[in-house]
Design an enzyme around this catalytic site. Sequence first.
Site, PDB file in Angstrom:
ATOM      1  N   ASP A   1      -1.028   6.555   6.826  1.00  0.00           N
ATOM      2  CA  ASP A   1      -0.821   5.086   6.891  1.00  0.00           C
ATOM      3  C   ASP A   1      -1.370   4.661   8.235  1.00  0.00           C
ATOM      4  O   ASP A   1      -1.724   5.559   8.976  1.00  0.00           O
ATOM      5  CB  ASP A   1       0.739   4.269   7.717  1.00  0.00           C
TER       6      ASP A   1
ATOM      7  N   ARG B   1       6.624  -7.959   1.126  1.00  0.00           N
ATOM      8  CA  ARG B   1       7.468  -8.204   2.091  1.00  0.00           C
ATOM      9  C   ARG B   1       7.800  -9.277   2.751  1.00  0.00           C
ATOM     10  O   ARG B   1       9.107  -8.676   3.669  1.00  0.00           O
ATOM     11  CB  ARG B   1       6.398  -6.858   3.366  1.00  0.00           C
TER      12      ARG B   1
ATOM     13  N   THR C   1      -5.621  -1.181   7.369  1.00  0.00           N
ATOM     14  CA  THR C   1      -5.757  -3.025   7.116  1.00  0.00           C
ATOM     15  C   THR C   1      -7.184  -3.318   8.607  1.00  0.00           C
ATOM     16  O   THR C   1      -7.774  -4.360   8.256  1.00  0.00           O
ATOM     17  CB  THR C   1      -4.902  -3.939   8.184  1.00  0.00           C
TER      18      THR C   1
ATOM     19  N   LYS D   1       0.885  -0.889  -0.040  1.00  0.00           N
ATOM     20  CA  LYS D   1       0.149  -0.052  -0.237  1.00  0.00           C
ATOM     21  C   LYS D   1       1.228   1.310  -0.130  1.00  0.00           C
ATOM     22  O   LYS D   1       0.589   1.952  -0.635  1.00  0.00           O
ATOM     23  CB  LYS D   1      -1.222   0.106   1.004  1.00  0.00           C
ATOM     24  N   THR D   2       2.228   1.401   0.773  1.00  0.00           N
ATOM     25  CA  THR D   2       2.694   2.692   1.015  1.00  0.00           C
ATOM     26  C   THR D   2       3.232   2.631  -0.322  1.00  0.00           C
ATOM     27  O   THR D   2       3.774   3.927  -1.230  1.00  0.00           O
ATOM     28  CB  THR D   2       3.602   2.277   2.134  1.00  0.00           C
TER      29      THR D   2
END
Length: 337
Positions: free
Chosen positions: A119, A227, A168, A74-75
């Site tokens: 975030d 990740r 999330t 997402k980032t």
Amino acid sequence: MESSIHTKFDNSIIIPELAKEPVEPHINLRPQNFDEYPGQERICENLKVYTQAAKLRGKMLDHCLFHGPPGLGKTTLAGIIAKTMDCQMKVTSGPVIERAADLMGILASLESKTILFIDEIHRLPANVEEILYSAMEDMRLDILIGQGPTARTVKFDLPPFCIIGATTRAGAISAPLRDRFGIQEHLDYYTPAALSKILLRSAKIMNTHLEEDAALLLSKRCRGTPRIANQLLKRVLDFALVSNKVTIDCDIINQSLNRLGVDSEGLSLMDREFLKIMEERYQGGPVGLEAIAAALNEEKSTLEDVYEPYLVYRGFILRTARGRMLSDSGKMHLNNI
């Protein structure tokens, strides 16, 4: 530039092939454009259209909300959007913004055509959320000055900007805030094929030779998350370096992940403890998440946000009205360990 690598295990180990360009801890593995971002093709294709249309209009992109499990990019997507739009990006997070004045200060300092990435936007306090309503919809701040009968509202116009929120827990965001995001996308877990492409790209950036079959093997044990894939690749590279292996093959992948406690389905030690507790102490359920958290001596929120989503996604755990239940596939996996 070649240099020798010595380890504390054996000072005689010299591997110039892996030492041409030492891997720095801060090396950037994030994709820089949509074409380098595999695994979310539909979202990327749509964002290409949205960003191109915004540039043709000479306007800022509509506010975006990206939601999905942690570690899916997402980032990274926000950074790609900023680069595509030729905008600067400011980054903050929901827990950091505790007061309405904090958010007002951030918004008032924004320059024209800036992307503000927030975030964990679901963790914004309710009074802070209210400030965003007029800011996102009307590009202005409504500031209340004074108290009681003498109080008055001052309107402060904001330059064109775009908010990109990541969460999330999309359901934890209030409906009025969620409705103000014109672009909303859910990021799904990645397929092994997509993760394999990511791993091969990361290995190339880290000046490491990763065999294609080894990349596919590793991708199947990364919980569908880029990740985690990059983290495991770095740890495998550590084992390969100490084992004096120049090429990352299937053997070193298996050896490394076995030592890390990552099984064939990508489950960690905590994941397996989660399943074992349900089977051995609660006969497969149904059982509440609070009881499982107490048995594991872990926070309920950690289980709910970090471990449970992937176990549910793989079908090892079932969520029911009466609680969590261990599925047949979950029991089969435990029996095969």
